[in-house]
Design a protein around this motif. Structure first.
Motif, PDB file in Angstrom:
ATOM      1  N   THR A   1       0.809  -1.225   0.000  1.00  0.00           N
ATOM      2  CA  THR A   1       0.000   0.000   0.000  1.00  0.00           C
ATOM      3  C   THR A   1       0.841   1.274   0.000  1.00  0.00           C
ATOM      4  N   THR A   2       2.175   1.133   0.049  1.00  0.00           N
ATOM      5  CA  THR A   2       3.022   2.319   0.112  1.00  0.00           C
ATOM      6  C   THR A   2       3.077   3.037  -1.226  1.00  0.00           C
ATOM      7  N   SER A   3       3.529   4.266  -1.202  1.00  0.00           N
ATOM      8  CA  SER A   3       3.626   5.077  -2.409  1.00  0.00           C
ATOM      9  C   SER A   3       4.483   4.373  -3.448  1.00  0.00           C
ATOM     10  N   GLY A   4       3.983   4.312  -4.668  1.00  0.00           N
ATOM     11  CA  GLY A   4       4.701   3.651  -5.748  1.00  0.00           C
ATOM     12  C   GLY A   4       4.259   2.222  -5.961  1.00  0.00           C
ATOM     13  N   ALA A   5       3.536   1.677  -4.983  1.00  0.00           N
ATOM     14  CA  ALA A   5       3.048   0.305  -5.129  1.00  0.00           C
ATOM     15  C   ALA A   5       1.571   0.286  -5.522  1.00  0.00           C
ATOM     16  N   GLU A   6       0.757   1.021  -4.779  1.00  0.00           N
ATOM     17  CA  GLU A   6      -0.643   1.279  -5.107  1.00  0.00           C
ATOM     18  C   GLU A   6      -1.513   0.035  -5.183  1.00  0.00           C
ATOM     19  N   GLY A   7      -1.214  -0.984  -4.383  1.00  0.00           N
ATOM     20  CA  GLY A   7      -2.095  -2.131  -4.275  1.00  0.00           C
ATOM     21  C   GLY A   7      -2.773  -2.121  -2.921  1.00  0.00           C
ATOM     22  N   ASP A   8      -3.514  -3.194  -2.607  1.00  0.00           N
ATOM     23  CA  ASP A   8      -4.155  -3.235  -1.282  1.00  0.00           C
ATOM     24  C   ASP A   8      -3.564  -4.323  -0.392  1.00  0.00           C
ATOM     25  N   ASN A   9      -2.410  -4.925  -0.815  1.00  0.00           N
ATOM     26  CA  ASN A   9      -1.660  -5.862   0.028  1.00  0.00           C
ATOM     27  C   ASN A   9      -2.555  -6.987   0.536  1.00  0.00           C
ATOM     28  N   SER A  10      -3.276  -7.626  -0.397  1.00  0.00           N
ATOM     29  CA  SER A  10      -4.224  -8.666  -0.006  1.00  0.00           C
ATOM     30  C   SER A  10      -4.040  -9.922  -0.847  1.00  0.00           C
ATOM     31  N   LEU A  11      -4.595 -11.025  -0.327  1.00  0.00           N
ATOM     32  CA  LEU A  11      -4.624 -12.298  -1.041  1.00  0.00           C
ATOM     33  C   LEU A  11      -6.048 -12.564  -1.507  1.00  0.00           C
ATOM     34  N   TYR A  12      -6.175 -12.948  -2.777  1.00  0.00           N
ATOM     35  CA  TYR A  12      -7.465 -13.266  -3.380  1.00  0.00           C
ATOM     36  C   TYR A  12      -7.445 -14.691  -3.919  1.00  0.00           C
TER      37      TYR A  12
END
Length: 276
Positions: free
Chosen positions: A208-219
């Motif tokens: 979730t940090t700047s430059g990554a822009e994901g939600d750090n989750s498993l689907y």
């Protein structure tokens, strides 16, 4: 004289060898930390450390774990799951590589994806003996950002296109890219990964940090329809920096037939010892 039954010892040995362990293996792209990731609740437990910059993991038919790394001289290497050390196979010789993924087909072909020389429109085949890129296949989409690759059980190559935020299929001969489904997460992010366990797909999104822009989750994802469900957050440690950039299934489990034979052998051995 009583002789202890050997079956519990065999079961314990299989468990210790990873046969009874179903969690995924994930490597943080930024830190190189290795995590065991639960497919039940997405909890990530740090189990070791390896090199940073790994952009893909997959297992061959024997269960050996391979990785590709990024950089000016991206490379193919085996990953020792007892020490998490990388055993280099060789340079990809593909120019600058960044993000991407690694997939090993049921027939043993190695394919990689990356932003080759700044362009993300290709997948490439890798010689598993030298690590060198042997051929490149230009993809049909004008722009895309492949975060991960895997071969489905039917032999079809599937991938995460982070730019379109889609789950896609790729023809390894023609380069044709077809959308299967839009991803649930608002953004797959700069890096991410995909793995298959018992015919079920699992993908992780960037940190979730700047430059990554994901939600750090498993689907969880259906590999054929693209239907998805959120399992949970990976936690702050796994999501540090760019987050998990490489993901693989657990050690290849012992087939049920092998376990049955071992059990039968154990019972037979016990019976024979009692007759003596």
């Amino acid at each position: 004289m009583f002789t202890p039954h050997p079956l519990p010892a065999i079961v314990a040995l299989l468990a210790a060898s990873g046969f009874a362990h179903a969690d995924l293996i994930g490597v943080n792209y930024s830190t190189g930390d290795v995590f065991s990731i639960s497919t039940t609740d997405a909890s990530a437990t740090r189990v070791g450390h390896t090199a940073s910059g790994l952009m893909g993991l997959d297992r061959d038919a024997t269960g050996d774990l391979f990785a590709i790394s990024d950089g000016i001289t991206g490379s193919l290497a085996r990953l020792d799951t007892s020490t998490w050390a990388l055993d280099p196979v060789g340079s990809l010789s593909a120019g600058f590589t960044f993000e991407g993924g690694l997939a090993i087909s049921p027939s043993g072909e190695f394919f990689g994806a990356s932003r080759l020389a700044g362009a993300g429109r290709a997948i490439f085949q890798i010689d598993p003996l030298t690590g060198h890129m042997t051929q490149s296949v230009t993809l049909s989409r004008a722009t895309l950002d492949l975060n991960a690759l895997q071969f489905r059980p039917d032999g079809q190559l599937v991938a995460i296109d982070a730019l379109a935020n889609e789950f896609v299929s790729i023809d390894t001969t023609t380069g044709q890219v077809n959308a299967i489904a839009t991803l649930l997460t608002p953004s797959a992010g700069a890096v991410g990964a995909l793995a298959i366990e018992d015919g079920v797909g699992y993908y992780v999104t960037a940190g979730t940090t700047s430059g990554a822009e994901g939600d750090n989750s498993l689907y969880r994802i259906d590999l054929y329809t693209g239907e998805q469900s959120l399992i949970g957050s990976l936690g702050a440690e796994a999501g540090a920096g760019f987050g998990i950039g490489a993901l693989a299934g657990p050690a290849v489990p012992a087939p049920a037939g092998v376990l049955a034979l071992l059990a039968a052998g154990a019972f037979g051995g016990a019976r024979r010892r009692r007759r003596i």
